[in-house]
Write an enzyme that holds these catalytic residues in place. Structure first.
Site, mmCIF file in Angstrom:
data_model
loop_
_atom_site.group_PDB
_atom_site.id
_atom_site.type_symbol
_atom_site.label_atom_id
_atom_site.label_comp_id
_atom_site.label_asym_id
_atom_site.label_seq_id
_atom_site.Cartn_x
_atom_site.Cartn_y
_atom_site.Cartn_z
ATOM 1 N N ASP A 94 106.346 61.034 63.482
ATOM 2 C CA ASP A 94 106.502 61.323 62.049
ATOM 3 C C ASP A 94 106.197 62.791 61.811
ATOM 4 O O ASP A 94 105.641 63.480 62.677
ATOM 5 C CB ASP A 94 105.533 60.439 61.242
ATOM 6 C CG ASP A 94 105.776 60.482 59.734
ATOM 7 O OD1 ASP A 94 106.874 60.890 59.302
ATOM 8 O OD2 ASP A 94 104.858 60.106 58.975
ATOM 9 N N HIS A 95 106.567 63.267 60.650
ATOM 10 C CA HIS A 95 106.169 64.599 60.196
ATOM 11 C C HIS A 95 105.045 64.469 59.167
ATOM 12 O O HIS A 95 105.090 63.588 58.303
ATOM 13 C CB HIS A 95 107.340 65.329 59.540
ATOM 14 C CG HIS A 95 108.454 65.658 60.474
ATOM 15 N ND1 HIS A 95 109.780 65.601 60.107
ATOM 16 C CD2 HIS A 95 108.439 66.044 61.773
ATOM 17 C CE1 HIS A 95 110.537 65.944 61.137
ATOM 18 N NE2 HIS A 95 109.746 66.217 62.162
ATOM 19 N N TYR A 106 107.104 61.115 55.332
ATOM 20 C CA TYR A 106 107.930 59.902 55.256
ATOM 21 C C TYR A 106 109.127 59.965 56.203
ATOM 22 O O TYR A 106 110.244 59.605 55.834
ATOM 23 C CB TYR A 106 108.402 59.650 53.815
ATOM 24 C CG TYR A 106 107.299 59.664 52.785
ATOM 25 C CD1 TYR A 106 106.015 59.173 53.080
ATOM 26 C CD2 TYR A 106 107.507 60.173 51.501
ATOM 27 C CE1 TYR A 106 105.015 59.174 52.129
ATOM 28 C CE2 TYR A 106 106.498 60.180 50.542
ATOM 29 C CZ TYR A 106 105.257 59.686 50.863
ATOM 30 O OH TYR A 106 104.260 59.699 49.915
ATOM 31 N N HIS A 107 108.863 60.376 57.454
ATOM 32 C CA HIS A 107 109.916 60.467 58.455
ATOM 33 C C HIS A 107 109.577 59.661 59.715
ATOM 34 O O HIS A 107 109.688 60.165 60.828
ATOM 35 C CB HIS A 107 110.143 61.935 58.839
ATOM 36 C CG HIS A 107 110.561 62.802 57.707
ATOM 37 N ND1 HIS A 107 110.417 64.175 57.732
ATOM 38 C CD2 HIS A 107 111.133 62.501 56.506
ATOM 39 C CE1 HIS A 107 110.879 64.682 56.597
ATOM 40 N NE2 HIS A 107 111.306 63.685 55.838
ATOM 41 N N PRO A 108 109.174 58.390 59.595
ATOM 42 C CA PRO A 108 108.887 57.608 60.796
ATOM 43 C C PRO A 108 110.164 57.402 61.611
ATOM 44 O O PRO A 108 111.248 57.194 61.057
ATOM 45 C CB PRO A 108 108.356 56.280 60.239
ATOM 46 C CG PRO A 108 108.970 56.171 58.878
ATOM 47 C CD PRO A 108 109.036 57.582 58.365
#
Length: 562
Positions: free
Chosen positions: A296-297, A470-472
């Site tokens: 994630d980020h 919110y980049h899983p």
């Protein structure tokens, strides 16, 4: 509809699933079913770009996942929203359009994702897009998804001041970070068409829903993949009234996202033996990588007071909101037609880093993600964080109940590289905002605060304040068959299982340098051709920019002020 048969069943109507449903149903001989747990995306807060904070905070549209306590974030549990509606996360995201750097896809090749290099993927990025300035070697001109630069930075001078500050700090300017040169400061792009959110539901699925060979089932929970030995034959679904089975003559395709796809595999008996044993699920096929490799980020809101009353903090009263909303409803223009991220940057954290690993979204406001002001008065902020984390986590079911949320743990900041990247990120950001171009606008640093300067102070502040971007992704990675964590091969087929594929952001081997909607759509486009057995689009053969001295310098020029 019990025992109904289709050629293809797609689970999940998100960024990739809607693309697949559209492309697979173009052939009238293919009977296609798309199954979505959520409902319709037809809601003013979904369609109006400026209202982006609302759908993400509505249980109607969001799965509302949360992480387990993150050990290296002082045991904080972070929110992990995922879209639950037609369009999936493309219906609730921030609409930022970033493809990633060319080297991200060369890195995929190194991980065994044959045929997924930059030159292979670029034609599919182009096919998906209609860019506001028309087609060129890098950008598409006739694809479903509309991409633009909002109001072209014309409504606020802070956008251009941020870009100028970056240049004064010694970084290059880029006219198109999705084109030849990602690295540098420039305008930011968004998935907005004619002033409305350009989601995959709106652009791919809605036009296809009139086809007689495509069925779309909403508010339908997929509980597991039906297997006959090691062959997928359909899915089990749960609707009001009970459980049913639907069968696929050709293939089942999971596009349920980086949480949903590994969860479904595990519920179906595909995954790590220890995980399934602990959950009380019978092992059908051991595949240890299912749910592992989670990436994630992270980001923080780096905030400053603004000395001039020109920010969006002056537009959050009811009268202003009413005027913005009215203009958008009547004309689909103005502040209602943008996500407000109209300038940005991609930079490298240090010499020896080959391509950018820090990303900036600039916002002419100081606000929380729920749309409320961070403090009284005017301010601006950058959403910033390192984009190439070394830490890895996992998604694991807790038991055999498909309605129970899985255990999600990212292990954020577990690796020392990530801690050091954050130190560089905070210091470089402070230096950029303190360039002369921001002098007439910059007030006090609200957060982190000028006193957060030592390694120890930065580390502690980050642990207490960092949030997910919110980049899983990456939980069903593409890889070679000798890769112990590989879940799918280069054709997106689940290794060891017939007639079952995964096509969504979970198949990324490593997380790209940017937001994930654009690469997820690309994966849907390319995956559709693979399923249909089509000849891949001709690979590109065009250059991309790297600092020729990247091994010895962190930026191309000398800062005006350091």
């Amino acid at each position: 509809m019990t025992n109904k048969n289709y050629d293809y069943i797609i689970v999940g109507a998100g960024s990739a699933g809607c693309v697949l449903a559209s492309r697979l149903s173009e052939d009238k001989n293919n009977r296609v079913l798309l199954v979505e747990a959520g409902g319709s995306d037809k809601h003013i807060f979904v369609q109006m770009p400026t209202a982006l904070s609302f759908p993400m905070n509505m249980k109607r549209f969001n799965w509302y996942f949360d992480t387990e306590p993150e050990t290296y974030l002082n045991n904080r549990s972070l929110h992990c929203p995922r879209g639950k509606a037609l369009g999936g996360s493309s219906s609730i995201n921030g609409m930022v359009y970033v493809r990633g750097h060319a080297c991200d896809y060369e890195q995929w090749l190194e991980h065994g994702a044959d045929g997924w290099g930059y030159q292979d993927c670029l034609p599919y990025f182009k096919r998906a897009e209609t860019w506001m300035n028309g087609e060129d070697d890098y950008r598409g001109g006739s694809g479903p998804i509309g991409t633009c630069n909002g109001n072209n930075m014309s409504l606020n001078p802070l956008y251009k001041a941020f870009i100028e500050a970056g240049k004064q700090a010694g970084y290059p300017e880029t006219k198109d970070y999705n084109g030849y040169q990602q690295e540098g400061f420039g305008p930011m792009h968004m998935t907005v068409k004619d002033g409305v959110r350009s989601s995959t539901s709106r652009e791919y699925l809605r036009p296809a829903m009139s086809r007689s060979n495509l069925d779309v089932m909403t508010k339908t929970m997929t509980t597991r993949v039906l297997l006959e030995g090691k062959k997928a034959i359909g899915i089990e679904i749960e609707k009001t009234g009970g459980v049913e089975s639907v069968f696929a003559n050709r293939e089942v395709v999971l596009s349920a996202g980086s949480v949903g796809s590994p969860q479904l595999l595990q519920l179906s008996g595909i995954g790590s033996k220890s995980v399934l044993d602990n959950a009380g699920v019978e092992l059908v096929h051991e595949l240890p990588g299912v749910g592992e490799n989670l990436q994630d980020h992270l980001e923080v809101y780096f905030q400053f007071r603004c000395t001039k009353p020109i920010t969006l903090n002056g537009k959050i009263d009811l009268v202003s909101k009413g005027l913005i909303g009215t203009r958008w409803i009547l004309f689909k223009s103005g502040l209602g037609a943008t996500n407000h991220f109209e300038s940005c940057a991609f930079i490298r954290s240090k010499a020896g880093v080959k391509w950018p690993d820090i990303q900036y979204h600039f916002l002419p406001a100081a606000m929380r993600y729920d749309g409320n002001a961070a403090f009284d008065g005017h301010g601006f902020q950058v959403h910033v964080g390192p984009n190439k984390p070394a830490s890895r986590g996992h998604v694991r079911i807790k038991n055999s109940n498909p309605n129970e949320k899985p255990s999600i743990l990212f292990n954020y900041l577990k690796e020392q590289q990530d801690v050091e990247d954050w130190r560089a990120c905070i210091r470089l950001t402070r230096e950029i905002i303190n360039q002369p171009a921001m002098d007439e606008y910059r007030g006090d640093e609200i957060q982190p605060g000028a006193d957060i300067a030592s390694d120890e102070a930065i580390d502690e502040w980050v642990r207490n304040n960092v949030e997910s971007a919110y980049h899983p992704s990456c939980t069903c990675k593409i890889g070679s068959k000798d890769d112990p964590l590989a879940v799918v091969d280069s054709d997106c087929k689940v290794i060891g299982i017939e007639n079952l594929r995964v096509i969504d952001s979970s198949i990324f081997p490593t997380i790209p340098n940017g937001n994930l909607n654009a690469p997820s759509i690309m994966v849907g486009e390319k995956g559709a051709d693979i399923i249909l057995g089509k000849q891949p689009l001709n690979a590109s053969d065009i250059p991309y920019w790297l600092d020729e001295q990247w091994q010895t310098r962190q930026r191309v020029g000398t800062p005006a002020r350091s």
